[in-house]
Design a protein around this motif. Structure first.
Motif, PDB file in Angstrom:
ATOM      1  N   THR A 195       0.856  -1.188   0.000  1.00 52.14           N
ATOM      2  CA  THR A 195       0.000   0.000   0.000  1.00 52.14           C
ATOM      3  C   THR A 195       0.891   1.236   0.000  1.00 52.14           C
ATOM      4  O   THR A 195       1.770   1.384   0.865  1.00 52.14           O
ATOM      5  N   GLU A 196       0.649   2.123  -0.964  1.00 53.65           N
ATOM      6  CA  GLU A 196       1.482   3.320  -1.116  1.00 53.65           C
ATOM      7  C   GLU A 196       0.583   4.553  -1.175  1.00 53.65           C
ATOM      8  O   GLU A 196      -0.559   4.485  -1.621  1.00 53.65           O
ATOM      9  N   SER A 197       1.119   5.692  -0.716  1.00 59.25           N
ATOM     10  CA  SER A 197       0.346   6.940  -0.694  1.00 59.25           C
ATOM     11  C   SER A 197       0.523   7.698  -2.000  1.00 59.25           C
ATOM     12  O   SER A 197       1.635   7.780  -2.547  1.00 59.25           O
ATOM     13  N   ALA A 198      -0.603   8.257  -2.479  1.00 57.50           N
ATOM     14  CA  ALA A 198      -0.550   9.081  -3.688  1.00 57.50           C
ATOM     15  C   ALA A 198       0.140  10.394  -3.377  1.00 57.50           C
ATOM     16  O   ALA A 198       0.102  10.904  -2.253  1.00 57.50           O
ATOM     17  N   ASP A 199       0.767  10.971  -4.391  1.00 54.78           N
ATOM     18  CA  ASP A 199       1.455  12.247  -4.202  1.00 54.78           C
ATOM     19  C   ASP A 199       0.499  13.402  -4.477  1.00 54.78           C
ATOM     20  O   ASP A 199      -0.716  13.213  -4.582  1.00 54.78           O
ATOM     21  N   THR A 254       8.372 -16.718 -10.893  1.00 57.15           N
ATOM     22  CA  THR A 254       7.683 -15.432 -10.885  1.00 57.15           C
ATOM     23  C   THR A 254       6.864 -15.279  -9.612  1.00 57.15           C
ATOM     24  O   THR A 254       6.188 -16.219  -9.177  1.00 57.15           O
ATOM     25  N   CYS A 255       6.955 -14.108  -9.022  1.00 56.11           N
ATOM     26  CA  CYS A 255       6.049 -13.804  -7.914  1.00 56.11           C
ATOM     27  C   CYS A 255       5.220 -12.576  -8.299  1.00 56.11           C
ATOM     28  O   CYS A 255       5.666 -11.720  -9.057  1.00 56.11           O
ATOM     29  N   SER A 256       3.997 -12.517  -7.766  1.00 51.48           N
ATOM     30  CA  SER A 256       3.060 -11.438  -8.116  1.00 51.48           C
ATOM     31  C   SER A 256       2.463 -10.843  -6.843  1.00 51.48           C
ATOM     32  O   SER A 256       2.265 -11.538  -5.839  1.00 51.48           O
ATOM     33  N   PHE A 257       2.211  -9.564  -6.927  1.00 52.28           N
ATOM     34  CA  PHE A 257       1.551  -8.867  -5.823  1.00 52.28           C
ATOM     35  C   PHE A 257       0.924  -7.602  -6.397  1.00 52.28           C
ATOM     36  O   PHE A 257       1.148  -7.245  -7.559  1.00 52.28           O
ATOM     37  N   ASN A 258       0.128  -6.933  -5.583  1.00 53.05           N
ATOM     38  CA  ASN A 258      -0.518  -5.687  -6.011  1.00 53.05           C
ATOM     39  C   ASN A 258       0.098  -4.491  -5.289  1.00 53.05           C
ATOM     40  O   ASN A 258       0.457  -4.571  -4.108  1.00 53.05           O
ATOM     41  N   VAL A 259       0.201  -3.401  -6.014  1.00 52.05           N
ATOM     42  CA  VAL A 259       0.523  -2.106  -5.400  1.00 52.05           C
ATOM     43  C   VAL A 259      -0.775  -1.300  -5.388  1.00 52.05           C
ATOM     44  O   VAL A 259      -1.346  -1.020  -6.450  1.00 52.05           O
ATOM     45  N   VAL A 260      -1.237  -0.971  -4.190  1.00 52.21           N
ATOM     46  CA  VAL A 260      -2.500  -0.247  -4.017  1.00 52.21           C
ATOM     47  C   VAL A 260      -2.162   1.201  -3.643  1.00 52.21           C
ATOM     48  O   VAL A 260      -1.556   1.458  -2.593  1.00 52.21           O
ATOM     49  N   VAL A 261      -2.534   2.122  -4.538  1.00 48.60           N
ATOM     50  CA  VAL A 261      -2.261   3.539  -4.306  1.00 48.60           C
ATOM     51  C   VAL A 261      -3.466   4.159  -3.603  1.00 48.60           C
ATOM     52  O   VAL A 261      -4.595   4.127  -4.138  1.00 48.60           O
ATOM     53  N   VAL A 262      -3.239   4.719  -2.401  1.00 45.09           N
ATOM     54  CA  VAL A 262      -4.347   5.296  -1.628  1.00 45.09           C
ATOM     55  C   VAL A 262      -4.075   6.787  -1.411  1.00 45.09           C
ATOM     56  O   VAL A 262      -2.927   7.236  -1.347  1.00 45.09           O
ATOM     57  N   ASP A 263      -5.188   7.530  -1.301  1.00 38.13           N
ATOM     58  CA  ASP A 263      -5.109   8.985  -1.081  1.00 38.13           C
ATOM     59  C   ASP A 263      -5.129   9.230   0.422  1.00 38.13           C
ATOM     60  O   ASP A 263      -6.151   9.020   1.081  1.00 38.13           O
ATOM     61  N   THR A 264      -4.033   9.704   0.956  1.00 39.16           N
ATOM     62  CA  THR A 264      -3.945  10.017   2.393  1.00 39.16           C
ATOM     63  C   THR A 264      -3.756  11.517   2.635  1.00 39.16           C
ATOM     64  O   THR A 264      -3.428  11.943   3.752  1.00 39.16           O
TER      65      THR A 264
END
Length: 302
Positions: A195-199, A254-264
């Motif tokens: 989980t990553e924050s939007a700029d 191969t490994c897979s995952f999601n990057v979820v961009v959230v507005d904080t």
């Protein structure tokens, strides 16, 4: 009475004869090689011991042959010579076909016992040696009957060459390859969703997540990591990400995952409504209007 022995003027010389496929030689009639004369007999009798048709055998065997010349009165003279046998027929040897094998589980090599070649000779085999060259190198063993024991073969191609030698020093050679291939995929411990924050532009610049991956391989100590989408890609929302872990042989996990961009980031109010004085009505009341239109605000995402 004739008591004079015949005179042998020419005797057969020592001779070397070749053995056949059974390591044998059949003595011919050598009497024609002997020249003799006699004082009385113009038609002398020639005899041979061992007789023509006698089979002798074995490389380097020496057989003494005696020729006796006899006249009509029984007077005789002998001469002798040696027949030495020689083997000039090469032995035969047949190797197994090429061997292709994967590395043993968890290691960067394969342990096998190569098939033994078949060999034969018309007389006798005295020596079989082998040499390993290529991916795996070994010293050819000492003389005697030798075959490759259980051996650890490295990745790549190892050529095994056998040489068989018979009692006469004649040789024959065959060879085959042992090809060891790494078909084992790297072992990878993947990461979970990130989980990553939007700029301020409501975007996220993709990070390099390869450093979070734990991986090992049976052969390659320096694995290659490929991330898709690549680091630096601008994202919004939810993005599926894959990381391929590749070894030198091209084996991939191969490994897979999601990057979820959230507005904080909170909205920014640039203009708020000012304080205001309102008049009550005949009932000494005032009904609040909608003041939201007096407020100006902005947000990075909305």
């Amino acid at each position: 009475v004739d008591t004079t022995d015949p005179v042998i003027t020419v005797c057969a010389s020592d001779v070397t004869e070749l053995v056949d496929a059974s390591c044998e030689f059949t003595l011919p009639d050598y009497t024609s090689l002997v020249t003799a004369s006699d004082n009385c007999d113009l038609s002398l009798t020639y005899s041979q011991v061992p007789a023509a048709g006698t089979v002798i055998m074995g490389h380097a065997t020496v057989q003494n042959v005696v020729i006796t010349v006899t006249d009509d009165n029984g007077n005789d003279t002998t001469c002798s010579f040696n027949v030495t046998l020689d083997d000039q027929i090469d032995p035969t040897i047949t190797c197994a076909g090429n061997v292709s094998i994967d590395t043993d589980l968890g290691v960067c090599s394969a342990t096998i016992t190569p098939a033994v070649p078949t060999f034969a000779d018309n007389c006798s085999v005295v020596d079989v040696t082998y040499t390993l060259t290529g991916a795996t190198t070994d010293v050819s063993p000492a003389s005697g009957i030798n075959t490759v024991p259980s051996t650890v073969f490295a990745i790549g191609t190892t050529t095994i060459t056998y040489v068989v030698t018979d009692i006469a020093g004649n040789t024959a050679t065959c060879s085959f390859d042992v090809v060891v291939t790494d078909n084992e995929d790297p072992i990878v411990t993947c990461i979970g969703d990130q989980t990553e924050s939007a700029d301020a532009a409501c975007m996220f610049t993709m990070a390099d997540y390869t450093g979070l991956i734990v991986a090992s391989d049976n052969c390659d100590a320096s694995l290659t990591y490929v991330q898709t989408p690549a680091a630096g890609t601008l994202l919004t929302g939810t993005q599926a990400v894959t990381i391929d872990v590749i070894d030198d042989a091209g084996n991939t996990t191969t490994c897979s995952f999601n990057v979820v961009v959230v507005d904080t980031t909170d909205p920014v109010i640039t203009v708020c409504a000012s304080d205001v004085t309102e008049l009550v009505d005949a009932s000494c009341e005032f009904t609040l209007p909608d003041y939201t239109s007096l407020v100006t605000a902005s947000d990075n995402c909305d």
